[in-house]
Write a protein that holds these residues in place. Sequence first.
Motif, PDB file in Angstrom:
ATOM      1  N   ARG A  23       0.772  -1.245   0.002  1.00 63.41           N
ATOM      2  CA  ARG A  23      -0.028   0.048  -0.102  1.00 63.41           C
ATOM      3  C   ARG A  23       0.711   1.046   0.024  1.00 63.41           C
ATOM      4  NH1 ARG A  23      -4.062  -3.186   3.043  1.00 63.41           N
ATOM      5  NH2 ARG A  23      -3.085  -2.533   5.071  1.00 63.41           N
ATOM      6  N   TRP A  24       1.919   1.185   0.639  1.00 66.24           N
ATOM      7  CA  TRP A  24       2.960   2.565   0.776  1.00 66.24           C
ATOM      8  C   TRP A  24       3.521   2.805  -0.545  1.00 66.24           C
ATOM      9  CZ3 TRP A  24       3.436   6.470   3.498  1.00 66.24           C
ATOM     10  CH2 TRP A  24       3.121   6.441   5.106  1.00 66.24           C
ATOM     11  N   ILE A  25       3.985   1.450  -1.107  1.00 63.49           N
ATOM     12  CA  ILE A  25       4.546   1.547  -2.540  1.00 63.49           C
ATOM     13  C   ILE A  25       3.875   2.193  -3.442  1.00 63.49           C
ATOM     14  CG2 ILE A  25       5.885   0.450  -4.436  1.00 63.49           C
ATOM     15  CD1 ILE A  25       6.629  -1.686  -2.171  1.00 63.49           C
ATOM     16  N   ALA A  35       3.110   5.854  -2.794  1.00 65.16           N
ATOM     17  CA  ALA A  35       4.237   6.738  -3.430  1.00 65.16           C
ATOM     18  C   ALA A  35       4.283   6.656  -5.210  1.00 65.16           C
ATOM     19  CB  ALA A  35       5.604   6.096  -3.013  1.00 65.16           C
ATOM     20  N   THR A  36       3.888   5.418  -5.631  1.00 69.05           N
ATOM     21  CA  THR A  36       3.947   5.467  -7.096  1.00 69.05           C
ATOM     22  C   THR A  36       2.802   6.454  -7.921  1.00 69.05           C
ATOM     23  OG1 THR A  36       4.517   3.174  -7.016  1.00 69.05           O
ATOM     24  CG2 THR A  36       3.511   4.031  -9.046  1.00 69.05           C
ATOM     25  N   ILE A  37       1.356   6.453  -6.994  1.00 71.22           N
ATOM     26  CA  ILE A  37       0.354   7.239  -7.612  1.00 71.22           C
ATOM     27  C   ILE A  37       0.844   8.734  -7.349  1.00 71.22           C
ATOM     28  CG2 ILE A  37      -1.940   7.885  -6.974  1.00 71.22           C
ATOM     29  CD1 ILE A  37      -2.564   5.088  -6.005  1.00 71.22           C
ATOM     30  N   ALA A  38       1.243   9.022  -6.246  1.00 73.75           N
ATOM     31  CA  ALA A  38       1.727  10.500  -6.025  1.00 73.75           C
ATOM     32  C   ALA A  38       2.621  10.908  -6.928  1.00 73.75           C
ATOM     33  CB  ALA A  38       2.400  10.747  -4.545  1.00 73.75           C
ATOM     34  N   GLU A  59      -1.300   4.621 -15.264  1.00 69.46           N
ATOM     35  CA  GLU A  59      -0.493   4.130 -14.298  1.00 69.46           C
ATOM     36  C   GLU A  59      -0.978   4.319 -12.896  1.00 69.46           C
ATOM     37  OE1 GLU A  59       2.428   2.303 -14.404  1.00 69.46           O
ATOM     38  OE2 GLU A  59       2.442   2.369 -16.662  1.00 69.46           O
ATOM     39  N   VAL A  60      -1.513   5.705 -12.712  1.00 69.01           N
ATOM     40  CA  VAL A  60      -2.124   5.977 -11.529  1.00 69.01           C
ATOM     41  C   VAL A  60      -3.436   5.281 -11.386  1.00 69.01           C
ATOM     42  CG1 VAL A  60      -3.662   7.942 -10.495  1.00 69.01           C
ATOM     43  CG2 VAL A  60      -1.338   8.537 -11.483  1.00 69.01           C
ATOM     44  N   LEU A  61      -3.975   4.893 -12.528  1.00 69.43           N
ATOM     45  CA  LEU A  61      -5.439   4.195 -12.350  1.00 69.43           C
ATOM     46  C   LEU A  61      -4.946   2.872 -12.083  1.00 69.43           C
ATOM     47  CD1 LEU A  61      -7.493   5.403 -15.607  1.00 69.43           C
ATOM     48  CD2 LEU A  61      -8.042   5.658 -13.243  1.00 69.43           C
ATOM     49  N   SER A  62      -4.097   2.399 -12.602  1.00 69.24           N
ATOM     50  CA  SER A  62      -3.511   0.911 -12.468  1.00 69.24           C
ATOM     51  C   SER A  62      -3.231   0.649 -10.820  1.00 69.24           C
ATOM     52  CB  SER A  62      -2.380   0.461 -13.268  1.00 69.24           C
ATOM     53  OG  SER A  62      -1.600  -0.412 -12.780  1.00 69.24           O
ATOM     54  N   ALA A  63      -2.296   1.739 -10.614  1.00 71.38           N
ATOM     55  CA  ALA A  63      -2.009   1.456  -9.128  1.00 71.38           C
ATOM     56  C   ALA A  63      -2.990   1.629  -8.092  1.00 71.38           C
ATOM     57  CB  ALA A  63      -0.967   2.660  -8.900  1.00 71.38           C
ATOM     58  N   ALA A  64      -3.987   2.614  -8.348  1.00 69.63           N
ATOM     59  CA  ALA A  64      -5.102   2.802  -7.501  1.00 69.63           C
ATOM     60  C   ALA A  64      -6.183   1.608  -7.502  1.00 69.63           C
ATOM     61  CB  ALA A  64      -5.917   3.914  -8.027  1.00 69.63           C
ATOM     62  N   ALA A  65      -6.342   0.974  -8.577  1.00 63.96           N
ATOM     63  CA  ALA A  65      -7.061  -0.332  -8.804  1.00 63.96           C
ATOM     64  C   ALA A  65      -6.279  -1.480  -7.771  1.00 63.96           C
ATOM     65  CB  ALA A  65      -7.267  -0.600 -10.061  1.00 63.96           C
ATOM     66  N   ALA A 111       0.123  -7.028  -8.107  1.00 60.88           N
ATOM     67  CA  ALA A 111       1.326  -6.240  -7.589  1.00 60.88           C
ATOM     68  C   ALA A 111       2.528  -6.427  -8.338  1.00 60.88           C
ATOM     69  CB  ALA A 111       1.627  -6.704  -5.961  1.00 60.88           C
ATOM     70  N   VAL A 112       2.668  -7.749  -8.826  1.00 57.56           N
ATOM     71  CA  VAL A 112       3.723  -7.924  -9.792  1.00 57.56           C
ATOM     72  C   VAL A 112       3.460  -7.247 -11.221  1.00 57.56           C
ATOM     73  CG1 VAL A 112       5.064  -9.657 -10.973  1.00 57.56           C
ATOM     74  CG2 VAL A 112       4.653  -9.970  -8.473  1.00 57.56           C
ATOM     75  N   ALA A 113       2.504  -7.502 -11.334  1.00 53.36           N
ATOM     76  CA  ALA A 113       2.086  -6.819 -12.790  1.00 53.36           C
ATOM     77  C   ALA A 113       2.039  -5.202 -12.835  1.00 53.36           C
ATOM     78  CB  ALA A 113       0.507  -7.233 -13.201  1.00 53.36           C
ATOM     79  N   ASP A 114       1.734  -4.795 -11.741  1.00 49.16           N
ATOM     80  CA  ASP A 114       1.973  -3.335 -11.681  1.00 49.16           C
ATOM     81  C   ASP A 114       3.165  -2.874 -11.390  1.00 49.16           C
ATOM     82  OD1 ASP A 114       0.415  -0.682 -11.168  1.00 49.16           O
ATOM     83  OD2 ASP A 114       1.539  -0.811  -9.130  1.00 49.16           O
ATOM     84  N   SER A 115       3.899  -3.718 -10.757  1.00 48.47           N
ATOM     85  CA  SER A 115       5.525  -3.373 -10.848  1.00 48.47           C
ATOM     86  C   SER A 115       6.120  -3.532 -12.340  1.00 48.47           C
ATOM     87  CB  SER A 115       6.343  -4.262  -9.869  1.00 48.47           C
ATOM     88  OG  SER A 115       6.434  -5.522 -10.391  1.00 48.47           O
TER      89      SER A 115
END
Length: 228
Positions: free
Chosen positions: A21-23, A26-29, A60-66, A148-152
């Motif tokens: 959640r932290w990572i 940070a990615t979203i921000a 990316e933001v949408l993906s990370a938010a999802a 999480a891996v896909a998002d990374s």
Amino acid sequence: MTTTAPRLAGDRRHTLERRIRWIVTATIAYNLIEAVAAIAAGTAASSAALIGFGLDSTIEVLSAAAVAWQFTRRDPERWEKGTLRVIAVAFFALAAYVTASSVLALVGQVDVEHSTLGIVITALSVVIMPFLSFAERRTGRELGSATAVADSKQTLICTYLSAAVLIGLVVNSLFGWWWADAIAGLVIAAFAIREGIEAWRGDACATSVGMLLEDEHDDNDHHDAHHH
């Protein structure tokens, strides 16, 4: 004391989920700042690649938010497939848009102006993104989370894109090769299509199970190493 990966101790799993959640936060921000800056700079310099890069950051933001939302559910696995599908569609839309704008720029021979802000924001990404990607992938693997891996992986692709756009901008500024920008845009489109296909195919169930098994082997190897 041999624990297999699927049976992560409750507190360890908790720590990892909190870390993801932290990572992701940070990615979203970072991506939000990047998206606004890139789209503004791209509009000012009429750069198809920069605008595409900004839109990519938005996805990316949408993906990370999802992914973030998914990890607030009681049963994250249940939402995996839908989450991946939504992300895939967003990438296809991005690819279509960027391809169109790059082709139009090439045909119309649009003059791309020098963009200091564009160069700064893409250069920053090349430095920051790999760190975030690595942290999220490691945590996701230990948790056995396909999203999480896909998002990374997306975050890592964001690094390649930053590099492509950065090169396009620098080359344009140094040599006045305006077409370098459109080429960088097409690179973004190609990556976006690849990402979309991967996310769409991401039969989440299979991926999660596969990763858990893979992690279990890794863990057993570690334990064997300790015993010897």
